[in-house]
Design a protein around this motif. Structure first.
Motif, PDB file in Angstrom:
ATOM      1  N   CYS A 222     -11.005   7.771  46.247  1.00  8.40           N
ATOM      2  CA  CYS A 222     -10.908   9.065  45.568  1.00  8.40           C
ATOM      3  C   CYS A 222     -12.314   9.482  45.137  1.00  8.40           C
ATOM      4  CB  CYS A 222      -9.968   8.969  44.374  1.00  8.40           C
ATOM      5  SG  CYS A 222      -8.255   8.641  44.887  1.00  8.40           S
ATOM      6  N   HIS A 223     -12.652  10.718  45.372  1.00  8.68           N
ATOM      7  CA  HIS A 223     -13.999  11.248  45.187  1.00  8.68           C
ATOM      8  C   HIS A 223     -14.158  12.084  43.923  1.00  8.68           C
ATOM      9  CE1 HIS A 223     -11.463  14.257  46.834  1.00  8.68           C
ATOM     10  NE2 HIS A 223     -12.293  15.155  46.351  1.00  8.68           N
ATOM     11  N   CYS A 224     -13.087  12.332  43.221  1.00  7.54           N
ATOM     12  CA  CYS A 224     -13.119  13.181  42.035  1.00  7.54           C
ATOM     13  C   CYS A 224     -12.428  12.426  40.894  1.00  7.54           C
ATOM     14  CB  CYS A 224     -12.401  14.501  42.332  1.00  7.54           C
ATOM     15  SG  CYS A 224     -10.644  14.311  42.720  1.00  7.54           S
ATOM     16  N   PRO A 225     -12.415  12.989  39.683  1.00  6.64           N
ATOM     17  CA  PRO A 225     -11.700  12.303  38.608  1.00  6.64           C
ATOM     18  C   PRO A 225     -10.255  12.008  39.030  1.00  6.64           C
ATOM     19  CG  PRO A 225     -12.966  14.130  37.726  1.00  6.64           C
ATOM     20  CD  PRO A 225     -13.046  14.230  39.224  1.00  6.64           C
ATOM     21  N   ALA A 226      -9.867  10.750  38.888  1.00 12.36           N
ATOM     22  CA  ALA A 226      -8.544  10.330  39.358  1.00 12.36           C
ATOM     23  C   ALA A 226      -8.002   9.219  38.472  1.00 12.36           C
ATOM     24  CB  ALA A 226      -8.631   9.854  40.810  1.00 12.36           C
ATOM     25  N   ALA A 227      -6.689   9.216  38.330  1.00  9.69           N
ATOM     26  CA  ALA A 227      -6.019   8.193  37.522  1.00  9.69           C
ATOM     27  C   ALA A 227      -4.799   7.675  38.269  1.00  9.69           C
ATOM     28  CB  ALA A 227      -5.599   8.765  36.174  1.00  9.69           C
ATOM     29  N   LEU A 228      -4.574   6.389  38.132  1.00 11.23           N
ATOM     30  CA  LEU A 228      -3.361   5.740  38.604  1.00 11.23           C
ATOM     31  C   LEU A 228      -2.555   5.423  37.355  1.00 11.23           C
ATOM     32  CD1 LEU A 228      -1.490   4.243  40.553  1.00 11.23           C
ATOM     33  CD2 LEU A 228      -3.078   2.320  40.490  1.00 11.23           C
ATOM     34  N   VAL A 229      -1.373   6.026  37.245  1.00 13.48           N
ATOM     35  CA  VAL A 229      -0.555   5.882  36.041  1.00 13.48           C
ATOM     36  C   VAL A 229       0.713   5.130  36.391  1.00 13.48           C
ATOM     37  CG1 VAL A 229       0.615   7.098  34.165  1.00 13.48           C
ATOM     38  CG2 VAL A 229      -1.444   8.097  35.201  1.00 13.48           C
ATOM     39  N   ILE A 230       0.962   4.066  35.631  1.00 11.26           N
ATOM     40  CA  ILE A 230       2.183   3.285  35.824  1.00 11.26           C
ATOM     41  C   ILE A 230       2.882   3.109  34.484  1.00 11.26           C
ATOM     42  CG2 ILE A 230       1.259   2.085  37.844  1.00 11.26           C
ATOM     43  CD1 ILE A 230       0.870  -0.408  36.032  1.00 11.26           C
ATOM     44  N   GLY A 231       4.170   2.878  34.546  1.00 15.63           N
ATOM     45  CA  GLY A 231       4.923   2.555  33.344  1.00 15.63           C
ATOM     46  C   GLY A 231       4.810   1.061  33.067  1.00 15.63           C
ATOM     47  N   ARG A 232       5.015   0.686  31.828  1.00 16.69           N
ATOM     48  CA  ARG A 232       5.000  -0.736  31.484  1.00 16.69           C
ATOM     49  C   ARG A 232       6.183  -1.429  32.140  1.00 16.69           C
ATOM     50  NH1 ARG A 232       6.267  -0.734  26.273  1.00 16.69           N
ATOM     51  NH2 ARG A 232       6.372   1.508  26.163  1.00 16.69           N
ATOM     52  N   GLN A 233       5.935  -2.560  32.747  1.00 14.46           N
ATOM     53  CA  GLN A 233       6.972  -3.402  33.362  1.00 14.46           C
ATOM     54  C   GLN A 233       7.727  -2.687  34.481  1.00 14.46           C
ATOM     55  OE1 GLN A 233       9.358  -5.018  30.179  1.00 14.46           O
ATOM     56  NE2 GLN A 233       7.579  -5.811  29.118  1.00 14.46           N
ATOM     57  N   ASP A 234       6.988  -2.016  35.343  1.00 10.64           N
ATOM     58  CA  ASP A 234       7.572  -1.367  36.517  1.00 10.64           C
ATOM     59  C   ASP A 234       7.625  -2.402  37.635  1.00 10.64           C
ATOM     60  OD1 ASP A 234       8.204   0.080  38.791  1.00 10.64           O
ATOM     61  OD2 ASP A 234       6.715   1.656  38.431  1.00 10.64           O
ATOM     62  N   LEU A 235       8.805  -2.861  37.987  1.00 18.65           N
ATOM     63  CA  LEU A 235       8.945  -3.922  38.989  1.00 18.65           C
ATOM     64  C   LEU A 235       8.502  -3.487  40.383  1.00 18.65           C
ATOM     65  CD1 LEU A 235      12.376  -5.406  37.862  1.00 18.65           C
ATOM     66  CD2 LEU A 235      10.057  -6.152  37.244  1.00 18.65           C
ATOM     67  N   ALA A 236       8.583  -2.195  40.696  1.00 19.77           N
ATOM     68  CA  ALA A 236       8.176  -1.702  42.015  1.00 19.77           C
ATOM     69  C   ALA A 236       6.669  -1.492  42.105  1.00 19.77           C
ATOM     70  CB  ALA A 236       8.898  -0.397  42.338  1.00 19.77           C
ATOM     71  N   CYS A 237       5.986  -1.552  40.950  1.00 22.71           N
ATOM     72  CA  CYS A 237       4.529  -1.389  40.900  1.00 22.71           C
ATOM     73  C   CYS A 237       3.971  -2.339  39.844  1.00 22.71           C
ATOM     74  CB  CYS A 237       4.175   0.062  40.568  1.00 22.71           C
ATOM     75  SG  CYS A 237       2.394   0.367  40.541  1.00 22.71           S
ATOM     76  N   PRO A 238       3.866  -3.624  40.193  1.00 21.64           N
ATOM     77  CA  PRO A 238       3.377  -4.605  39.224  1.00 21.64           C
ATOM     78  C   PRO A 238       1.959  -4.283  38.748  1.00 21.64           C
ATOM     79  CG  PRO A 238       4.260  -5.675  41.191  1.00 21.64           C
ATOM     80  CD  PRO A 238       4.193  -4.214  41.479  1.00 21.64           C
ATOM     81  N   GLU A 239       1.691  -4.573  37.503  1.00 19.81           N
ATOM     82  CA  GLU A 239       0.404  -4.227  36.906  1.00 19.81           C
ATOM     83  C   GLU A 239      -0.779  -4.887  37.620  1.00 19.81           C
ATOM     84  OE1 GLU A 239      -1.733  -4.204  32.538  1.00 19.81           O
ATOM     85  OE2 GLU A 239       0.463  -4.236  32.632  1.00 19.81           O
ATOM     86  N   ASP A 240      -0.643  -6.143  38.028  1.00 21.79           N
ATOM     87  CA  ASP A 240      -1.771  -6.803  38.710  1.00 21.79           C
ATOM     88  C   ASP A 240      -2.074  -6.134  40.051  1.00 21.79           C
ATOM     89  OD1 ASP A 240       0.642  -7.824  39.756  1.00 21.79           O
ATOM     90  OD2 ASP A 240      -0.262  -9.748  40.262  1.00 21.79           O
TER      91      ASP A 240
END
Length: 177
Positions: A117-135
């Protein structure tokens, strides 16, 4: 972005078509100029790229803010990988929400591993999202050159969430910075 640039801004929402009605649908109705593209995790990378190119071609604004959710994250990043520099300059900020770890196939070009990503960007996840683990999300955030944020909500960020005001404020802050 300068306030004059905000006058010529389109919000491009990239939705996972397999998700039920959610906050992204409300955003589509809430913003003066917004477009929606829908993708599925069952499509090929080339399908995602084609769908997103068609959506982007329909945008007349000089500035675009992108918010992608679920498989929409994969679809948007696959498109971004192929986008030329002039097209990328029109993308002013990116919010990637709750990507699906299992919706990141590999292709001959390793598009989803090589995109940045070349511009300001954020990846936002919910706490304890099993389909998108934090690590996994931490590794992807570094790879894509985005800031990882943990939303105050828990689990998948795929419900109504009262229009997900937290995400709306985040987008506005990113546009003003």
């Amino acid at each position: 972005m300068h306030s004059r640039d905000l006058e010529d801004l389109t919000l491009l929402l990239v939705r996972d078509e397999e998700e039920p009605a959610m906050w992204l649908d409300r955003w589509l109705l809430s913003y003066p100029v917004a477009h929606m593209a829908k993708v599925s995790r069952h499509q090929r990378i080339t399908d995602w790229q084609s769908i997103l190119q068609t959506a982007f071609d329909a945008i007349c604004s000089k500035n675009t803010a992108v918010v992608a959710h679920g498989a929409g994250v994969s679809g948007f990043l696959a498109w971004l990988y192929l986008a030329d520099m002039n097209t990328q300059r029109k993308v002013r900020n990116i919010i990637l929400v709750s990507p699906l770890q299992d919706a990141f196939p590999d292709d001959e070009e390793h598009s989803l591993q090589r995109v940045r990503c070349h511009c300001p960007a954020a990846l936002v996840i919910g706490r304890q999202d099993l389909a998108c683990p934090e690590d996994w999300a931490e590794r992807q955030a570094r790879l894509w050159n985005v800031r990882l944020l943990i939303a105050p909500e828990e689990g998948r960020l795929n419900g109504n969430l009262q229009g997900w005001q937290w995400g709306m404020k985040l987008m506005q802050e990113m546009l003003r910075s």
